[in-house]
Motif scaffolding. Structure first.
Motif, PDB file in Angstrom:
ATOM      1  N   PRO A  70       0.807  -1.228   0.000  1.00 24.27           N
ATOM      2  CA  PRO A  70       0.000   0.000   0.000  1.00 24.27           C
ATOM      3  C   PRO A  70       0.839   1.276   0.000  1.00 24.27           C
ATOM      4  O   PRO A  70       0.503   2.247  -0.671  1.00 24.27           O
ATOM      5  CB  PRO A  70      -0.811  -0.131   1.287  1.00 24.27           C
ATOM      6  CG  PRO A  70      -0.938  -1.600   1.501  1.00 24.27           C
ATOM      7  CD  PRO A  70       0.370  -2.174   1.039  1.00 24.27           C
ATOM      8  N   ARG A 163      -3.380  -1.867  -2.273  1.00 24.91           N
ATOM      9  CA  ARG A 163      -4.497  -0.941  -2.090  1.00 24.91           C
ATOM     10  C   ARG A 163      -5.792  -1.608  -2.518  1.00 24.91           C
ATOM     11  O   ARG A 163      -5.865  -2.191  -3.598  1.00 24.91           O
ATOM     12  CB  ARG A 163      -4.277   0.324  -2.920  1.00 24.91           C
ATOM     13  CG  ARG A 163      -3.136   1.209  -2.448  1.00 24.91           C
ATOM     14  CD  ARG A 163      -2.984   2.381  -3.407  1.00 24.91           C
ATOM     15  NE  ARG A 163      -1.859   3.227  -3.032  1.00 24.91           N
ATOM     16  CZ  ARG A 163      -1.963   4.334  -2.301  1.00 24.91           C
ATOM     17  NH1 ARG A 163      -3.159   4.708  -1.874  1.00 24.91           N
ATOM     18  NH2 ARG A 163      -0.903   5.055  -2.003  1.00 24.91           N
ATOM     19  N   LEU A 333      -4.080   1.729   2.432  1.00 26.45           N
ATOM     20  CA  LEU A 333      -4.774   0.490   2.080  1.00 26.45           C
ATOM     21  C   LEU A 333      -6.225   0.754   1.710  1.00 26.45           C
ATOM     22  O   LEU A 333      -6.739   0.187   0.735  1.00 26.45           O
ATOM     23  CB  LEU A 333      -4.696  -0.492   3.249  1.00 26.45           C
ATOM     24  CG  LEU A 333      -5.399  -1.846   3.049  1.00 26.45           C
ATOM     25  CD1 LEU A 333      -4.828  -2.593   1.851  1.00 26.45           C
ATOM     26  CD2 LEU A 333      -5.270  -2.688   4.318  1.00 26.45           C
TER      27      LEU A 333
END
Length: 386
Positions: A70, A163, A333
């Motif tokens: 992320p 992500r 994230l």
């Protein structure tokens, strides 16, 4: 840095929290591995996949390719370690040590020049240089800590989920393979029992669940899941700290006089370290609260006996760098793909209990690794106390 997470969340007790959904679904029974999965074998090198829906692999997969975490390193130190991590992992621990030593030298040198110039006409200039150098080094240290955490995940052959904005297809999120076993393997049996209770509390995971229940469609708000993730990082951080305190106090209670300790300060807190075959290992956060003759049979009963001060001391990240990483990881994230900021919205994600469990287990492991990394880094580079 405003990442969309409220201070009350990051400072809350690790025992607080609400279930993501009504706890009507039975829970999966944890397996108890005998040892940690270590090394970097074929399983680590093989591409892992987040499958956003079951039957459309060609369109609904996002690979864990390259680093693809992320957060992306933004400093020279972070980018250098990212390259080492992907191309020469055996050198990575030494590279981390060297980067921390250089950052500590750069920061301290600028501070020393500022001190020497206090009575000169260049005092303001050197003070500003020292301030900028401290900010640059602080950002670099956060990158070093994050890459170190990724390295610890690689040792158990787990990659962080990318992500979520890259992995949701038609509003559905499913994480496969889950790597639950590997994420559970880092905990002792007693700690794992507490992890199970945390899963039941925050996502409604129950014992003896059926496979169909685990993968049944479940709705959850993105913002609420982000808060659960951040709170679970704090819980993993707390669990690591409390487990090591418990281990040390049980050792003292057992009369292990050969235990050799060294105290390393971090602000007003102390960390007791045990000299073992693998070097200095962190054992304790804060002052020892051991009472001669008092026994705690289980980790849970030990933790339940904490007074508010001890509970807060174990649960609260000791450095600002650790606090920043929790906010940045959670925001990256779950946040917007372009800005990286968490939007205050009621967006609903369709997922399953199995995927929610994977996300929470990752967060708990992240918190545990963060505790270890923070202690190691502070031995080389003095972190700013939180």
């Amino acid at each position: 840095m405003d990442c969309g997470l409220s201070p009350s969340l990051l400072n809350s007790s690790p025992f607080a929290g609400k279930s993501v959904l009504a706890p009507t679904t039975p829970a999966f029974r944890f397996g108890f591995p005998n040892s940690r999965v270590g090394g970097s074998g074929i399983g680590w090198r093989r591409a892992l996949v987040v499958a956003a829906s079951g039957g459309r692999a060609s369109r609904s997969q996002c690979e864990f390719s390259g680093l693809n975490a992320p957060l992306e390193p933004t400093t020279p130190s972070g980018r250098f370690l990212s390259t080492v991590f992907q191309n020469d992992r055996e050198y990575f621990p030494l590279a981390v040590e060297k980067q921390l030593e250089q950052l500590a030298y750069d920061r301290d040198e600028a501070a020393a020049r500022m001190t020497l110039s206090l009575a000169s006409d260049e005092a303001c200039l050197h003070r500003r240089i020292a301030e900028l150098r401290a900010l640059d080094c602080g950002a670099a240290v956060e990158d070093v800590m994050y890459m170190s955490i990724l390295y610890k995940f690689s040792e158990i052959r787990v990659r962080l989920v990318p992500r979520l904005s890259k992995c949701i297809y038609n509003g559905r999120l499913e994480i496969c393979p889950s790597r639950d076993w590997e994420l559970e393997s880092i905990h002792s049996l007693e700690a794992l029992e507490m992890v199970k209770e945390h899963l039941t509390t925050v996502v409604g995971w129950r014992a003896n669940s059926k496979v169909t229940d685990n993968w049944a469609p479940t709705q959850v708000q993105r913002l609420h899941l982000c808060r659960v993730y951040a709170a679970s990082i704090l819980y993993g951080y707390f669990l690591k700290s409390a487990s090591l305190r418990h281990h040390l106090e049980q050792s003292l209670d057992g009369g292990l006089s050969h235990l050799s300790t060294q105290v390393c300060p971090l602000g007003s807190k102390n960390v007791a370290l045990s000299q073992g075959g693998g070097g200095m290992q962190p054992l304790l956060t804060g002052p020892i609260s051991f009472v001669q003759g008092e026994k705690h049979e289980t980790l849970k009963s030990y933790v339940m006996g904490f007074d508010p001060e001890t509970l807060q001391m174990c649960a609260k990240p000791k450095s600002k760098s650790a606090m920043n990483l929790i906010e940045r990881q959670s925001s990256a994230l779950f946040g917007d793909e372009r800005s990286g900021l968490l939007l205050e919205s009621n967006e609903v994600i369709l997922t399953s209990l199995a995927s929610l469990k994977r996300i929470v287990l990752e967060a708990i492991a992240f918190g545990s690794f963060l505790w270890e990394t923070e202690e190691y880094v502070n031995n080389i580079y003095d972190l700013e106390a939180n």
